[in-house]
Design a protein around this motif. Sequence first.
Motif, PDB file in Angstrom:
ATOM      1  N   ALA A 194      21.586   1.970  -1.690  1.00 61.38           N
ATOM      2  CA  ALA A 194      20.959   3.265  -1.464  1.00 61.38           C
ATOM      3  C   ALA A 194      20.260   3.277  -0.110  1.00 61.38           C
ATOM      4  N   GLU A 195      20.032   4.490   0.411  1.00 62.37           N
ATOM      5  CA  GLU A 195      19.369   4.638   1.698  1.00 62.37           C
ATOM      6  C   GLU A 195      18.245   5.661   1.583  1.00 62.37           C
ATOM      7  N   PHE A 196      17.132   5.358   2.265  1.00 63.83           N
ATOM      8  CA  PHE A 196      15.948   6.222   2.204  1.00 63.83           C
ATOM      9  C   PHE A 196      15.414   6.459   3.622  1.00 63.83           C
ATOM     10  N   PRO A 197      15.106   7.717   3.949  1.00 60.79           N
ATOM     11  CA  PRO A 197      14.408   7.973   5.206  1.00 60.79           C
ATOM     12  C   PRO A 197      12.905   7.780   5.017  1.00 60.79           C
ATOM     13  N   PHE A 198      12.193   7.449   6.099  1.00 60.72           N
ATOM     14  CA  PHE A 198      10.733   7.400   6.036  1.00 60.72           C
ATOM     15  C   PHE A 198      10.175   7.600   7.441  1.00 60.72           C
ATOM     16  N   THR A 199       8.926   8.035   7.506  1.00 55.48           N
ATOM     17  CA  THR A 199       8.237   8.267   8.776  1.00 55.48           C
ATOM     18  C   THR A 199       6.983   7.419   8.825  1.00 55.48           C
ATOM     19  N   VAL A 200       6.816   6.696   9.915  1.00 56.76           N
ATOM     20  CA  VAL A 200       5.636   5.849  10.123  1.00 56.76           C
ATOM     21  C   VAL A 200       4.707   6.535  11.121  1.00 56.76           C
ATOM     22  N   THR A 201       3.444   6.652  10.768  1.00 53.14           N
ATOM     23  CA  THR A 201       2.432   7.162  11.686  1.00 53.14           C
ATOM     24  C   THR A 201       1.291   6.156  11.737  1.00 53.14           C
ATOM     25  N   MET A 202       0.967   5.714  12.946  1.00 55.35           N
ATOM     26  CA  MET A 202      -0.104   4.727  13.130  1.00 55.35           C
ATOM     27  C   MET A 202      -1.167   5.279  14.075  1.00 55.35           C
ATOM     28  N   ALA A 203      -2.409   4.971  13.776  1.00 55.78           N
ATOM     29  CA  ALA A 203      -3.508   5.206  14.709  1.00 55.78           C
ATOM     30  C   ALA A 203      -3.723   3.901  15.458  1.00 55.78           C
ATOM     31  N   VAL A 204      -3.355   3.875  16.730  1.00 52.50           N
ATOM     32  CA  VAL A 204      -3.350   2.648  17.516  1.00 52.50           C
ATOM     33  C   VAL A 204      -4.416   2.734  18.615  1.00 52.50           C
ATOM     34  N   PRO A 205      -5.385   1.822  18.626  1.00 47.45           N
ATOM     35  CA  PRO A 205      -6.415   1.850  19.665  1.00 47.45           C
ATOM     36  C   PRO A 205      -5.799   1.831  21.057  1.00 47.45           C
ATOM     37  N   GLY A 206      -6.207   2.790  21.871  1.00 50.22           N
ATOM     38  CA  GLY A 206      -5.713   2.877  23.226  1.00 50.22           C
ATOM     39  C   GLY A 206      -4.467   3.710  23.394  1.00 50.22           C
ATOM     40  N   ALA A 207      -3.743   3.936  22.296  1.00 44.93           N
ATOM     41  CA  ALA A 207      -2.506   4.704  22.375  1.00 44.93           C
ATOM     42  C   ALA A 207      -2.552   5.963  21.519  1.00 44.93           C
ATOM     43  N   GLY A 208      -3.587   6.101  20.690  1.00 54.66           N
ATOM     44  CA  GLY A 208      -3.703   7.276  19.832  1.00 54.66           C
ATOM     45  C   GLY A 208      -2.797   7.187  18.622  1.00 54.66           C
ATOM     46  N   LYS A 209      -2.364   8.356  18.130  1.00 53.19           N
ATOM     47  CA  LYS A 209      -1.470   8.404  16.963  1.00 53.19           C
ATOM     48  C   LYS A 209      -0.025   8.392  17.449  1.00 53.19           C
ATOM     49  N   VAL A 210       0.708   7.413  16.993  1.00 50.79           N
ATOM     50  CA  VAL A 210       2.116   7.301  17.342  1.00 50.79           C
ATOM     51  C   VAL A 210       2.931   7.395  16.059  1.00 50.79           C
ATOM     52  N   SER A 211       4.098   8.023  16.153  1.00 48.49           N
ATOM     53  CA  SER A 211       4.891   8.283  14.959  1.00 48.49           C
ATOM     54  C   SER A 211       6.368   8.132  15.266  1.00 48.49           C
ATOM     55  N   TRP A 212       7.101   7.651  14.298  1.00 49.16           N
ATOM     56  CA  TRP A 212       8.552   7.569  14.450  1.00 49.16           C
ATOM     57  C   TRP A 212       9.224   7.652  13.076  1.00 49.16           C
ATOM     58  N   GLU A 213      10.495   8.050  13.097  1.00 47.49           N
ATOM     59  CA  GLU A 213      11.295   8.158  11.877  1.00 47.49           C
ATOM     60  C   GLU A 213      12.279   7.007  11.814  1.00 47.49           C
ATOM     61  N   SER A 214      12.504   6.515  10.618  1.00 44.08           N
ATOM     62  CA  SER A 214      13.428   5.411  10.441  1.00 44.08           C
ATOM     63  C   SER A 214      14.129   5.554   9.096  1.00 44.08           C
ATOM     64  N   ARG A 215      15.010   4.611   8.829  1.00 42.17           N
ATOM     65  CA  ARG A 215      15.749   4.621   7.569  1.00 42.17           C
ATOM     66  C   ARG A 215      15.824   3.197   7.038  1.00 42.17           C
ATOM     67  N   ALA A 216      15.840   3.083   5.728  1.00 39.11           N
ATOM     68  CA  ALA A 216      15.922   1.769   5.093  1.00 39.11           C
ATOM     69  C   ALA A 216      17.061   1.756   4.083  1.00 39.11           C
ATOM     70  N   ARG A 217      17.781   0.667   4.083  1.00 37.30           N
ATOM     71  CA  ARG A 217      18.808   0.445   3.069  1.00 37.30           C
ATOM     72  C   ARG A 217      18.269  -0.513   2.034  1.00 37.30           C
ATOM     73  N   VAL A 218      18.585  -0.230   0.790  1.00 40.83           N
ATOM     74  CA  VAL A 218      18.196  -1.098  -0.317  1.00 40.83           C
ATOM     75  C   VAL A 218      19.459  -1.477  -1.057  1.00 40.83           C
ATOM     76  N   LYS A 219      19.635  -2.764  -1.280  1.00 43.35           N
ATOM     77  CA  LYS A 219      20.901  -3.250  -1.835  1.00 43.35           C
ATOM     78  C   LYS A 219      20.647  -4.088  -3.073  1.00 43.35           C
ATOM     79  N   GLN A 220      21.577  -3.963  -4.002  1.00 43.99           N
ATOM     80  CA  GLN A 220      21.472  -4.679  -5.266  1.00 43.99           C
ATOM     81  C   GLN A 220      22.221  -5.994  -5.169  1.00 43.99           C
ATOM     82  N   ALA A 221      21.560  -7.086  -5.583  1.00 42.65           N
ATOM     83  CA  ALA A 221      22.195  -8.398  -5.544  1.00 42.65           C
ATOM     84  C   ALA A 221      23.360  -8.429  -6.507  1.00 42.65           C
TER      85      ALA A 221
END
Length: 558
Positions: free
Chosen positions: A117-144
């Motif tokens: 299966a695949e899931f989208p997600f968005t990461v938002t971080m408050a980073v000292p000196g850089a402010g709020k930074v955000s990006w979108e990514s995707r993760a795959r989850v696999k069954q053994a």
Amino acid sequence: MTPTHIPDRSAPYWRPRRERRLLGIFVSLLVLAGGGYGVYSLVGDDVPDEDPQVASARKPLTAFLDAWAAKEARKAARYTDTPDGAASLLTSVLTNLKPTKTTIVGGRGRLEAEGEAEFPFTVTMAVPGAGKVSWESRARVKQASGETAGEASGEWKVVFTSPMIHPELQPGQTLALKGGGSRAKVLDSNGDPLLASSLVGTVDPVSGKGTSGLEARYDDVLSGGRKASRSLVVADRRSGRAIKELTRAEKAEGRPVRTTIDPRVQEAAAKALDGVDDKAAIVAIDPSNGHIRAAVNRPGGLNRALEGRYPPGSVFKVVTAAALLKGGLRPEDRAACPKFARVDGQRFENQDQFELPADATFADVFAHSCNTYFVNARGRLSDTDLRDASRAFGIGGRWDVGTTTYDGGVPVNNSDNDKAAATIGQARVQASPLVMASVAATVKSGGFQQPVLVPDAVKKKYEAPVALDTEVNAHLRELMRATVTSGSARALKDLPGRPHAKTGTAEFGTAKPPRTHAWMIGYQGDSDLAWAVLLEDGGSGGADAGPVAARFLRNLGG
């Protein structure tokens, strides 16, 4: 890349079943309450029409993202198919960025294939000196598929890849910060870049942030302070080189930090330590104003010249002599110097077990650094006399130098043995090379002038609570000059400038015979220069530190 809005953190983590179903049609999340970080998985356990496999796959992903947001890299890595690699990269990212708050917003997953299966997600971080930074990514989850590498059949694992952490990452890369402004320099007294690595310190090549020494202490000044911002970059993990800029940094100009270091004196001290195998330090001070003219450490790293803590050994006899002279002793008074002195079963001895003739004076025992005389003279001193005498030299105060220093310590004596050892700079007496250079400078100037390295940063100089007695100081000058002309500092005897000095051999550790630090302190009678030489585990003050001090003075031209 535009930072996303971070919603109210007071929202409860768990919602009633009916509310979760209603919210399940959305693909964005709210922020976890408390702790400065959080993850929500908006797709609940009972989302209508959700494929059962997707629901099962989502559980390890939610746990992975929760742990990531909580800055628990190793815990997050346990939910992946490559725990070591995942832990390593997540640790690198969190260490480099040091986010104060992380929000990871998950989306609805879908089944890509049987057991995957695949899931989208968005990461938002408050980073000292850089402010709020955000990006979108995707993760795959696999069954053994079977019992391999410790995985149970049917167990879901997050498929770890570098692009999953950030889509711009490739193997061998990480996220980091890069300085956005023009960083100013640490300067010497002439206004040129200071060439003294152990003082200047280091700057992180990626973030541009000072990490040690004056670069760290004055990072805000040198970088432009709050006006400075940093950009998020993709960096090579091995070299730290920035490969791609992901956000823009606001430009800012730093201001230089000017020190009192005289490049001529600094170079002379550095060359004096050429060929010295021991860990060593040389400090030089202008007695008239306390300005630190040189501070050299060999090797670099620890700033032992200003921060080191050592037993000063016999160079402390300058302070002991001040206490004895104030108590009425005179340089011409007879002073016995036997090979040994015993105090409550403890034996003290002179270096190489020397002794002086019966007609020796106090000036003689000082010049030749007779331990046994000073130990036996402890009866002339109260338990507080050494502590009180040291105060006239500024020892034990809180010095505002403009950098980190160790300012020495002379405790009140708590036993006869403690006092005996303290008279010769042992027991609990401790000092840095800076402190002992300042002792010599105090004798030269006639009063304590607190050392200074960064004048613009000094708010209030420490003032000695008691003054050095004028007559006592005159005798100390005589004694230190005699130490050069006829005593243990004769390595300086033929040098111009009328050097005054005191040698010291300080025992440390538990080895038998004891290991020793080699010291020599002094000042030039004809110029404004006081100094201290320390060789860690370096042997004898006269035989080993003396030649180094002589080279230093010769390098200066006298």
